[in-house]
Motif scaffolding. Structure first.
Motif, PDB file in Angstrom:
ATOM      1  N   GLY A  93       0.820  -1.204   0.000  1.00 43.49           N
ATOM      2  CA  GLY A  93       0.000   0.000   0.000  1.00 43.49           C
ATOM      3  C   GLY A  93       0.851   1.250   0.000  1.00 43.49           C
ATOM      4  O   GLY A  93       1.836   1.354  -0.730  1.00 43.49           O
ATOM      5  N   ASP A  94       0.515   2.196   0.860  1.00 36.57           N
ATOM      6  CA  ASP A  94       1.230   3.475   0.888  1.00 36.57           C
ATOM      7  C   ASP A  94       2.320   3.531   1.951  1.00 36.57           C
ATOM      8  O   ASP A  94       2.725   4.618   2.367  1.00 36.57           O
ATOM      9  CB  ASP A  94       0.231   4.622   1.121  1.00 36.57           C
ATOM     10  N   ASN A  95       2.794   2.403   2.396  1.00 35.83           N
ATOM     11  CA  ASN A  95       3.769   2.418   3.478  1.00 35.83           C
ATOM     12  C   ASN A  95       5.200   2.663   3.017  1.00 35.83           C
ATOM     13  O   ASN A  95       5.924   3.441   3.620  1.00 35.83           O
ATOM     14  CB  ASN A  95       3.703   1.120   4.282  1.00 35.83           C
ATOM     15  N   LEU A  96       5.633   1.986   1.982  1.00 35.62           N
ATOM     16  CA  LEU A  96       7.032   2.059   1.588  1.00 35.62           C
ATOM     17  C   LEU A  96       7.201   2.718   0.228  1.00 35.62           C
ATOM     18  O   LEU A  96       6.416   2.473  -0.693  1.00 35.62           O
ATOM     19  CB  LEU A  96       7.645   0.654   1.511  1.00 35.62           C
ATOM     20  N   PHE A  97       8.254   3.531   0.129  1.00 37.81           N
ATOM     21  CA  PHE A  97       8.651   4.126  -1.134  1.00 37.81           C
ATOM     22  C   PHE A  97      10.177   4.118  -1.208  1.00 37.81           C
ATOM     23  O   PHE A  97      10.852   4.136  -0.176  1.00 37.81           O
ATOM     24  CB  PHE A  97       8.166   5.570  -1.243  1.00 37.81           C
ATOM     25  N   LEU A  98      10.713   4.110  -2.412  1.00 34.16           N
ATOM     26  CA  LEU A  98      12.136   4.338  -2.592  1.00 34.16           C
ATOM     27  C   LEU A  98      12.386   5.833  -2.689  1.00 34.16           C
ATOM     28  O   LEU A  98      11.688   6.550  -3.404  1.00 34.16           O
ATOM     29  CB  LEU A  98      12.627   3.649  -3.869  1.00 34.16           C
ATOM     30  N   PHE A  99      13.414   6.294  -1.972  1.00 37.85           N
ATOM     31  CA  PHE A  99      13.691   7.727  -1.942  1.00 37.85           C
ATOM     32  C   PHE A  99      15.152   7.928  -1.587  1.00 37.85           C
ATOM     33  O   PHE A  99      15.722   7.186  -0.776  1.00 37.85           O
ATOM     34  CB  PHE A  99      12.809   8.418  -0.903  1.00 37.85           C
ATOM     35  N   ASN A 100      15.765   8.928  -2.195  1.00 33.15           N
ATOM     36  CA  ASN A 100      17.135   9.299  -1.865  1.00 33.15           C
ATOM     37  C   ASN A 100      17.100  10.550  -1.001  1.00 33.15           C
ATOM     38  O   ASN A 100      16.860  11.646  -1.503  1.00 33.15           O
ATOM     39  CB  ASN A 100      17.936   9.567  -3.141  1.00 33.15           C
ATOM     40  N   PRO A 101      17.306  10.412   0.303  1.00 30.85           N
ATOM     41  CA  PRO A 101      17.239  11.598   1.178  1.00 30.85           C
ATOM     42  C   PRO A 101      18.305  12.643   0.852  1.00 30.85           C
ATOM     43  O   PRO A 101      18.135  13.810   1.169  1.00 30.85           O
ATOM     44  CB  PRO A 101      17.456  11.010   2.579  1.00 30.85           C
TER      45      PRO A 101
ATOM     46  N   ILE B 291      11.880   3.984   2.426  1.00 27.27           N
ATOM     47  CA  ILE B 291      11.491   4.843   3.540  1.00 27.27           C
ATOM     48  C   ILE B 291      10.018   4.633   3.874  1.00 27.27           C
ATOM     49  O   ILE B 291       9.253   4.094   3.083  1.00 27.27           O
ATOM     50  CB  ILE B 291      11.743   6.335   3.227  1.00 27.27           C
ATOM     51  N   GLN B 292       9.656   5.057   5.051  1.00 27.16           N
ATOM     52  CA  GLN B 292       8.273   4.997   5.524  1.00 27.16           C
ATOM     53  C   GLN B 292       7.664   6.380   5.396  1.00 27.16           C
ATOM     54  O   GLN B 292       8.190   7.355   5.935  1.00 27.16           O
ATOM     55  CB  GLN B 292       8.229   4.547   6.983  1.00 27.16           C
ATOM     56  N   THR B 293       6.570   6.492   4.660  1.00 25.03           N
ATOM     57  CA  THR B 293       5.948   7.799   4.473  1.00 25.03           C
ATOM     58  C   THR B 293       5.164   8.213   5.719  1.00 25.03           C
ATOM     59  O   THR B 293       4.703   7.373   6.492  1.00 25.03           O
ATOM     60  CB  THR B 293       5.011   7.785   3.263  1.00 25.03           C
ATOM     61  N   THR B 294       5.025   9.522   5.874  1.00 23.60           N
ATOM     62  CA  THR B 294       4.343  10.077   7.035  1.00 23.60           C
ATOM     63  C   THR B 294       3.312  11.101   6.581  1.00 23.60           C
ATOM     64  O   THR B 294       3.644  12.012   5.819  1.00 23.60           O
ATOM     65  CB  THR B 294       5.341  10.781   7.975  1.00 23.60           C
ATOM     66  N   VAL B 295       2.077  10.940   7.024  1.00 25.39           N
ATOM     67  CA  VAL B 295       1.043  11.960   6.836  1.00 25.39           C
ATOM     68  C   VAL B 295       0.427  12.204   8.209  1.00 25.39           C
ATOM     69  O   VAL B 295      -0.212  11.321   8.777  1.00 25.39           O
ATOM     70  CB  VAL B 295      -0.032  11.519   5.831  1.00 25.39           C
TER      71      VAL B 295
END
Length: 624
Positions: free
Chosen positions: A430-438, A449-453
């Protein structure tokens, strides 16, 4: 609640916010009003008249007693950019978007009834009363229009700063930093505001909550560092400049379904919200989510506010039929409640007789969206759930074995689904994990990463639980709700867990303790959120409470209905140990005539200390 003298002519009354009383002779000026109970103590101070109330911002805990103070003759001045949330708040509630709502600004804490306004506090202007002159500077951050008021009081240059910051260089509430869905633009706004405050060289800052800030520059410097740490996490837009997330795809035609394995398909990363198809091999399909075809359908751009609700358009089903010989879309299992992932399910149920199975907490929201519409991104159409699944429950579909697990990450009402498909252990996240370069913290590569809303009921424990679930399930492949597929191994899982631990440390350091009390927006929630009643009907509300404190506490609530409604004013109470949750039932009688949409609020108290009317719901009275 207590009255404390701060200097010769300045007092504070500790109410649902700090109410500051500035005295001149037998008259006074108030900074904010709280519940209005301060008026009961003014005579003891030799005060005969409240001449003015100056409001720092529009939230109910600051101003729900203003009408009471006005009855005694006080005039009211409010921030220039929030005048409509005082003088026209009834129109705000009658027209405020409910469903498909990606506007996360905290105007949900506006008053329920209009308050007349006598003056506005203009940015960079002045307000003069008696021997006092207040310089007005923007304090955007906690709200869009909040102001700080700078004045000389008893020989000292002081600032009344609303909820801009609290003592020790902390934020009062983390969830207030969210303006658009999933961003943290309030971080940038707050940084601008505290740097402007630093230039004012005040000796003491008086916040709306907590003790006076006596080490102003040191506390501002501490908050600067904490805000920079939040921005370094990445994954949330913390400034007006977009981050380095995946590039937007501008496709004019429907994307083509792609094979992941022999029996598993997806629509590629350029759908708005990924959905996945498990094929039986004999003309049957099981879907994980089914939402929007492209990002253009999401309408989070300027036109968003003019749309009544999200409009689903059928997509990809012809390809299933023509290219993969699917004749029966038998089952859909949503990972979570968000409209961009579930808005196609009613269409499937109506046209394909598709069954929906869902985790219990997901099912309760999608089956009754009007009750839960305070949760962002609820789809306005109810979804019938034929099978309610429990945390950890195994289920079987046409030769494939799955498990569903509670994983409250991006939203509290979220699951992950894991299954063995064609020799791979696949997890639908679902919307929990995404690939991201901080591109910060020594990291120069894409990590999970774990998204936060914040407005999705974020609590620190939610992400810890996701990390625990992910670690236990050991998937080979993550099928996320947005973006590219994610190959998982022990190294990537370790990076994911480390990111969550680092995020928690940074966020915990940004607010006071207990942290979740200042992070969790929905520690008190009022259900149903949207409802209708007939004249003279009894209306029942449930107040859901969770104790985020580090101790046992008694929680109480009472309804504060609009004028014309009848309530006993009785208070219901429950005592909860740390971490416990419960419900309170409150009742009111609707007026005898029909009414347009109105706001009804509930005051919540902790150990008999009022937190103000922090819960709200919307109700219309319609004819029989």
């Amino acid at each position: 609640m207590s009255l404390i003298q701060l200097s010769t002519h300045l007092w504070v009354y500790e109410d649902t916010c700090n109410v500051y009383i500035l005295k001149s002779g037998n008259q006074c000026l108030l900074i904010d009003t709280g519940s209005g109970a301060v008026v009961q103590h003014l005579a003891d101070m030799g005060i005969k008249q409240v001449e003015w109330v100056l409001h720092t911002h529009h939230h109910r805990d600051q101003c729900w007693g203003t009408a009471l103070v006005q009855t005694a003759g006080a005039k009211v001045a409010v921030p220039q950019y929030e005048r409509h949330l005082f003088a026209e708040t009834e129109a705000h509630w009658q027209t405020r978007r409910i469903y498909d709502n990606y506007n996360d600004t905290n105007t949900v804490f506006a008053l329920s009834e209009n308050v007349s306004v006598d003056a506005v506090l203009e940015d960079y202007g002045t307000f003069t009363w008696k021997e006092y002159e207040f310089r007005i500077i923007p304090a955007k951050g906690h709200t869009y229009g909040m102001v700080s008021l700078i004045a000389y009081v008893d020989g000292k240059r002081v600032a009344f700063t609303g909820d801009l910051m609290s003592r020790g260089g902390k934020l009062y509430q983390l969830h207030a930093m969210e303006f658009g869905y999933g961003d943290l633009l309030g971080v940038e706004f707050t940084m601008q505001s505290i740097l402007a405050l630093k230039k004012e060289n005040v000796e003491t800052a008086y916040p709306s909550h907590g003790a006076p800030i006596t080490e102003v520059k040191a506390d501002i410097s501490a908050l600067e560092s904490r805000l920079e740490a939040v921005a370094s996490l990445g994954g949330n837009r913390t400034s007006g400049k977009a981050g380095d997330g995946r590039a937007e795809a501008k496709l004019l035609r429907e994307s083509r379904l792609q094979r992941i394995t022999e029996h598993l398909l997806w629509a590629g990363p350029y759908t708005c919200s990924n959905f996945y198809i498990v094929l039986s091999g004999h003309g049957h399909a099981m879907l994980i989510d089914y939402g929007l075809a492209s990002e253009g359908h999401l309408h989070v751009a300027p036109d968003h506010g003019s749309m009544k609700a999200l409009r689903f358009v059928e997509h990809h089903l012809d390809q299933l039929r023509d290219d993969y010989e699917v004749r029966d879309i038998e089952l859909v299992v949503p990972t979570h409640v968000h409209d961009d992932h579930v808005c196609g399910i009613p269409y499937l149920q109506q046209h394909y007789n598709t069954q929906c199975w869902a985790l219990d907490c997901v099912a309760q929201v999608i089956a009754d969206p009007s009750a839960w519409a305070s949760t962002p991104c609820c789809y306005d159409k109810a979804i019938k759930v034929q099978r309610i699944l429990r945390d950890g429950e195994a289920f079987h579909w046409r030769g494939f074995d799955f498990e569903i697990h509670y994983a409250p990450g991006q939203t509290e009402y979220h699951s992950v689904i894991v299954g063995n498909i064609d020799g791979k252990r696949v997890l639908f996240s679902g919307d929990n994990l995404f690939l991201f370069n901080p591109q910060a913290g020594g990291i120069e590569r894409e990590i999970a990463i774990q998204t936060t809303v914040m407005r999705n009921s974020f609590q620190l424990e939610m992400h810890r639980r996701c990390a625990s679930v992910m670690s236990a399930l050991t998937p080979d492949l993550i099928c996320p709700g947005h973006g590219e597929l994610i190959a998982m191994d022990q190294s990537r899982t370790a990076e994911y867990i480390d990111y969550i631990e680092r995020k928690e440390k940074i966020l915990r350091d940004l607010v006071g303790e207990p942290a979740d009390h200042f992070i969790d927006l929905f520690w008190a929630r009022m259900l149903p959120y949207v409802s209708t009643a007939h004249p003279n009907d009894e209306v029942r509300y449930t107040i859901r409470i969770r104790n985020n404190l580090e101790r046992t506490a008694t929680y109480s609530a009472r309804l504060l209905p609009p004028s014309g409604w009848i309530t006993s004013c009785e208070t219901e109470s429950v005592t909860l140990r740390r971490g416990e949750h419960s419900e309170l039932l409150l009742r009111a009688i609707a007026p005898s005539e029909e009414e347009p949409r109105r706001l009804i609020t509930a005051e919540v108290l902790i150990d008999d200390v009022s937190q103000g009317p922090i819960c709200e719901a919307l109700i219309s009275v319609v004819p029989h």
